[in-house]
Each structure stands twice: as structure tokens, then as C-alpha cells.
Design an enzyme around this catalytic site. Structure first.
Site, PDB file in Angstrom:
ATOM      1  N   HIS A  60     -21.547   0.814  46.674  1.00 43.79           N
ATOM      2  CA  HIS A  60     -21.013   0.093  47.801  1.00 43.79           C
ATOM      3  C   HIS A  60     -21.939  -0.997  48.475  1.00 43.79           C
ATOM      4  O   HIS A  60     -22.957  -0.734  48.343  1.00 43.79           O
ATOM      5  CB  HIS A  60     -20.714   1.223  48.970  1.00 43.79           C
ATOM      6  CG  HIS A  60     -20.031   2.199  48.669  1.00 43.79           C
ATOM      7  ND1 HIS A  60     -19.314   3.106  49.571  1.00 43.79           N
ATOM      8  CD2 HIS A  60     -19.144   2.713  47.629  1.00 43.79           C
ATOM      9  CE1 HIS A  60     -18.233   3.838  49.094  1.00 43.79           C
ATOM     10  NE2 HIS A  60     -17.971   3.524  47.896  1.00 43.79           N
ATOM     11  N   GLU A  62     -23.083  -1.531  51.433  1.00 45.97           N
ATOM     12  CA  GLU A  62     -24.122  -0.918  52.337  1.00 45.97           C
ATOM     13  C   GLU A  62     -25.182  -0.377  51.403  1.00 45.97           C
ATOM     14  O   GLU A  62     -26.339  -0.817  51.849  1.00 45.97           O
ATOM     15  CB  GLU A  62     -23.475   0.201  53.016  1.00 45.97           C
ATOM     16  CG  GLU A  62     -22.485  -0.278  54.128  1.00 45.97           C
ATOM     17  CD  GLU A  62     -21.196  -0.027  53.764  1.00 45.97           C
ATOM     18  OE1 GLU A  62     -20.320   0.482  54.448  1.00 45.97           O
ATOM     19  OE2 GLU A  62     -20.837  -0.094  52.434  1.00 45.97           O
ATOM     20  N   CYS A  90     -18.697   4.695  55.051  1.00 46.61           N
ATOM     21  CA  CYS A  90     -18.209   6.185  54.549  1.00 46.61           C
ATOM     22  C   CYS A  90     -19.598   7.231  54.646  1.00 46.61           C
ATOM     23  O   CYS A  90     -20.746   6.653  55.041  1.00 46.61           O
ATOM     24  CB  CYS A  90     -17.901   6.115  53.231  1.00 46.61           C
ATOM     25  SG  CYS A  90     -19.477   5.813  51.844  1.00 46.61           S
TER      26      CYS A  90
END
Length: 170
Positions: A60, A62, A90
Site C-alpha cells: 500500500h 502508506e 486501512c
């Protein structure tokens, strides 16, 4: 000394940089989420989703940007950094954000079904964890939302088109 003043114009600017990263993901047929990490008013890391490209469920935006920032800082602690990300993190990403001790998380569009910064739950400010992040939500919300909506509409149309072609062959 009083709390630092948050410059909302800077938030808009840095979210624009995260949106540029999200556009790169979109071009590569990845879910268009982009992220940047800022320290002392300067971007020290940039990333976008690369789950499909890297065949890695943890790739992801992040997670990738945190790793870059840790390298840039020379430490796993990012206590004086701010993450700008186009979509609410998430649970996996929120856990990593807490562990790296980011000071602040700024995101564009929320995720009421799976977000972990106040959407479905709030791991970033969970009372029993050893760190809590300041959260700013909704920065450049419409642009962030539009990118995701457009991407998923294209994905559904492509899937429907493929199903139509497969259904026409006997």
C-alpha cells in the site's frame, strides 16, 4: 508555548503531491492511492499503491512511503513527520503508522467500511496503544473521491466488457 498553527494551505499543497502519486497508481492500473511524508516543511518520501505491480498485498502507498521515510530519517521513529494520503488508511497501514509514531495523518477521502482513522474504527487514536496521531480528514476530499470513483467505474466497465465477450462465445 501554545499548540502549533496548522497551515491549511500547506495541507492542500501536500495533498496535491499525494494526488500526483495516486495518479501514477491509476496509470499503472493500481488502486489510485498516493502518499507523501513531510518533515520540517519538506517532502522526504513519496509512494503510491503497488499491490498488483509487486504482487504484494502489503504494498500500500502508506507502507511504502513509511519505509522510504525511515530510510531518509535514518530511524524507524517518525515523530516529527506528517503523512498525507489520498484515502483513509486501512488497519494494516494504521498499525504501521502508530508503530512509526507519526505525529499527524492527513487524508482525503474517508473509508466508512474499512478505514482505521475514524471510518470503521480508529487505531490511530486507540486509547491502549503506545502512541496516538493527530488526524485531519477531508483535505481535497472531492478530488480524492473522484479519482477512486473513476478508477472503479473503469474497472467495472472493463469487467463487464470481458464478461460480455466471454458470454458471446459458444
Amino acid at each position: 508555548m501554545s499548540e502549533p498553527i496548522i497551515d491549511l494551505h500547506s495541507d492542500d499543497y501536500f495533498m496535491g503531491e499525494a494526488l500526483r502519486q495516486a495518479a501514477k497508481a491509476y496509470e499503472r492500473e493500481e488502486v489510485p492511492v498516493g502518499a507523501v511524508i513531510v518533515r520540517e516543511g519538506r517532502i522526504i518520501a513519496r509512494a503510491y499503491n503497488q499491490v498488483e505491480t509487486l504482487k504484494d498485498a502489503t504494498a500500500h502507498a502508506e507502507m511504502l512511503v513509511l519505509t522510504q521515510a525511515e530510510s531518509a530519517v535514518g530511524d524507524w521513529r517518525l515523530t516529527d513527520c506528517t503523512l498525507y494520503v489520498t484515502k483513509e488508511p486501512c488497519p494494516m497501514c494504521a498499525g504501521a503508522i502508530v508503530h512509526t509514531r507519526l505525529a499527524r495523518v492527513v487524508f482525503g477521502v474517508g473509508d466508512p467500511k474499512g478505514g482505521a482513522a475514524g471510518g470503521a474504527l480508529n487505531l490511530l487514536q486507540f486509547p491502549t496503544l503506545n502512541h496516538r496521531c493527530e488526524i485531519t480528514a477531508g483535505v481535497r476530499l472531492e478530488e480524492c473521491r473522484a479519482l477512486l470513483l473513476s478508477f472503479f467505474a473503469e474497472q467495472r466497465a472493463a469487467k463487464k466488457n470481458e464478461e460480455g465477450k466471454a458470454g458471446g462465445v459458444n
